[in-house]
Design a protein around this motif. Sequence first.
Motif, PDB file in Angstrom:
ATOM      1  N   VAL A 108       0.806  -1.226   0.000  1.00  0.00           N
ATOM      2  CA  VAL A 108       0.000   0.000   0.000  1.00  0.00           C
ATOM      3  C   VAL A 108       0.840   1.277   0.000  1.00  0.00           C
ATOM      4  O   VAL A 108       0.639   2.152  -0.855  1.00  0.00           O
TER       5      VAL A 108
ATOM      6  N   ASP B 234       0.825   3.943  -3.055  1.00  0.00           N
ATOM      7  CA  ASP B 234       0.278   5.272  -2.822  1.00  0.00           C
ATOM      8  C   ASP B 234       1.249   6.342  -3.320  1.00  0.00           C
ATOM      9  O   ASP B 234       0.851   7.309  -3.992  1.00  0.00           O
TER      10      ASP B 234
ATOM     11  N   LEU C 231      -3.383  -0.494  -6.238  1.00  0.00           N
ATOM     12  CA  LEU C 231      -3.539   0.149  -4.938  1.00  0.00           C
ATOM     13  C   LEU C 231      -4.908  -0.178  -4.339  1.00  0.00           C
ATOM     14  O   LEU C 231      -5.019  -0.517  -3.151  1.00  0.00           O
TER      15      LEU C 231
ATOM     16  N   ALA D 109      -4.917  -3.789  -3.214  1.00  0.00           N
ATOM     17  CA  ALA D 109      -4.119  -3.980  -1.999  1.00  0.00           C
ATOM     18  C   ALA D 109      -4.873  -3.473  -0.773  1.00  0.00           C
ATOM     19  O   ALA D 109      -4.845  -4.102   0.300  1.00  0.00           O
ATOM     20  N   LEU D 110      -5.559  -2.331  -0.919  1.00  0.00           N
ATOM     21  CA  LEU D 110      -6.346  -1.808   0.197  1.00  0.00           C
ATOM     22  C   LEU D 110      -7.491  -2.758   0.560  1.00  0.00           C
ATOM     23  O   LEU D 110      -7.754  -3.020   1.740  1.00  0.00           O
TER      24      LEU D 110
ATOM     25  N   SER E 101      -6.371  -5.609   2.406  1.00  0.00           N
ATOM     26  CA  SER E 101      -5.906  -5.214   3.738  1.00  0.00           C
ATOM     27  C   SER E 101      -7.083  -4.876   4.647  1.00  0.00           C
ATOM     28  O   SER E 101      -6.904  -4.210   5.673  1.00  0.00           O
TER      29      SER E 101
END
Length: 662
Positions: free
Chosen positions: A181, A185, A201, A204-205, A208
Motif C-alpha cells: 500500500v 500510494d 492500490l 491492496a487496500l 488489507s
Amino acid sequence: MRVEFGVLGAVGAWDEERTPLPLKGPRHRAVLTRLIVARRQVVPVARLVADLWDEPPANAVGALRTFVGDLRRGLEPDRPPRTPSRLLVTEGAGYALRAAREDVDAWRFEETVNALGDAGPARVLERTTEALAWWRGPAFADFGDERWLRSPRARLTELRLHAVELRAGALVALGRPVEAVPELDAHVTDHPWREDAWRLLALALYRSSRQADALSVLRRARAMLREHLGVDPGPRLRRLEEDILRQADRLDPDAGTAAVDQVWARATAAYEGALGSRARTRLESTVGLMRDLAVTGGGGLEAARRHRVAAVAAAEQLGDPELTARVIGVYDVPAIWTRSDDPEQARRLVAAAERTLRSLGPAGQDAARCRLLATIAVESRGTLPRDLPPSGALARPSQAAGQAEEIARRLGDPSLLAFALNGTFMQSFRRAGLAGRRDAIGAEIVALAAAHGLVRYEVLGHLIRVQARCAFGDLAAADRHAIAVDGLAARHDLPLVSVFTTWYRALRTASTGTREAAEAAYEEAAASLVGSGMPGLEAGLLPLARLCVALRHGGGPPRATADSDWGPYEPWVRPVLLTESGLLDEAAEALRTVPAPPRDLMFEAMWCLLARAAIATGDTGLLTKAHAQLAPAAAEVAGAGSGLITLGPVTEHLTAIESALR
C-alpha cells in the motif's frame, strides 16, 4: 580487470572493488554514455561529433580522439602501452564499448525485468526488488534533453515504472498487501496517469480489509482521469469497483492458482527425491525443459539460451562425451532467422559440439553425431559459406549440415531429419537467388512434420515457405502458409510465432498499399518484437523497414535517419543515407571501405542498397560487383525473402545498374 558501468543515476564506472574510475569532464562522460546507449554497436566518429556538439568546432575529431584516449586510460589503467583496448575499441570509422551485458546496470536491469515472463510472484518479488535497488536516481541524471538520449531514457523510465508495479502486484499475490500500500500510494501520486497502479492500490487496500479506502482510491482515479484527460476509467478499473461493491469471491487469492502451485511443489519435491544426486539425469531433464521454455516468449527464450550454455558446460565437466552429446543435441528448437540472438553463446555451443564430436570418435553413436552436426549447422547461422572453419574445426557449417542430413535419412528418424533440414536451411545462403531451394526445404519439413506430429517443425516449414513465396512475389501462397502458421500457434500455444506473421503482413502492406499504410503496419510489427527475446531479429529492423518503404514509395525523406539505431545493417545503410542527404563525397568514402554483406536472408537487400549508393556516386567497380551478386536473383523480389521487408523486384535494380554502367 572487470569494469562496471552505471547510468541508472549519474553516469559512472567502477572497478572490481567498487572504486570509482576517473571519467574526467562532461564531454568524456558524454562519449561514454553515447557508446553505452549504442549497446555494443559501433558509433561512427561523424555521429559522435554531431551528438556531442550542436556546432562542432574545427578540431572536433581531434578532441573526440583525446576524449577516447583519456577514457581508455581511466577505464583500463593497467593496460600495457600500445596494446589495444579490450573495452573501448576502435572499429572501422568509429568506436564501440564492448562491455559485458551484466556489467552495465541499464542492460542488466532491462534483461532482468524482461526475463520475468510468466515467473511466479515469489520470483518476481525477488528479482524486481534486486533490480530496482540498482537505481541511484533518474536515468542519465547528469545529462539534459540530448536528442540521442530521449528514447533510451524514456524506455528505461517506463520499464522502471513497470517493475515497481510488478513488485507491488507480487506482494499482493503473496498475501502481503499491507506492504504494497505505501509504495503504491507514492507511485500513483508521482504517476497519476497509470491506471494499473490505481487498480493495484485499490486491490491492496481491499485485501488489507480497507474496503472504504479502496473505493475512495477508485473514485480519485475516476475524477483525475476525467478532469485531466477527459476519459473514463478502463474496463479493468470499472470491473474492480463493481467487484469491491459486491465483495466478489474472485477478489480473494485465487484458490485455483494456489492448488496448481501446491501440485507443482509436490511434484518438484518428488522429482528431487527420486533423482537424488543423479547429476547426469538432471542435466538431460533440464535441457528438455529449456527446449520447451524457449518457445514460451521473450523471458523464456532468453533464459533458455543462458541455461543451455551452462548445462553444456556442466556436462563437459563430467567428462562423459555421450552425455554431452545428448545435452547439446536434445535442444532442437526450430530456428528461422539467420542472425544469431547471441553470437558469443552460439560460438561456445559450436565449439562444444566440435569437441564432443572428436571425443565420440568415428564409430557408432550415429544419432548423437547427427544432432551435433545439425547443432553446428544451425548455431553457425550468419557464418559466410566462404569463411574458413576455425582452427581445429571438423568441417565447415555447410558440410556439417550435409552430413547431418545424410545420417538422418539413413536412420529414418523423422525428428532427426527435421532438425537436420533446419541446419540445411540455415546453410542455404551461399549465393543470391536460392529461394527456390529453400522453398523445397520448407515443403519437405511441412510434409515430414505433419505426418509425424512435429508441430514446431511444421510451423518452421510454413515460415520458410512464407519467406520463399515472398521472394517470388507470390503473396497469395505466402498468405496460405501464414494462416496455417497462425492456426498452429493458436492451437499449441506458441506465442513467438506471431512476430513473424505480423511482420509478413507488414511486408504485404508495403508491397500493395500506400506509404502511410506501410509505415503504420511496420510500427505495429515492431511492437510485436518488444520483449520477444530476439535481439538478432530486432536490432535495426524497424528503421531498415522504414527506409525501404521510403525508397520504394518516394514522396519525401525516410522517417529513419542517421539518428536511428541501425544495428547490424549500419555499414550498408550509411552510404545510402549519405547520398539521400546529398553528401556524395562522404558516401563515396563509405563505399570504399564497406564490407561485403553477410550471406543471409538480407543479402539481396543489402546489395541493392549498396548499388543505389554506387549509382549516385558513380562507383563503377562496386556496380559491377553488385550486378554479379544480384544477377542469380533476377526472378526474385529484393529483401522479400526475409519475410519482413521489400525493395521491389531485383530486375529493377539490375536495370538501374546496367544503365549506370553504359
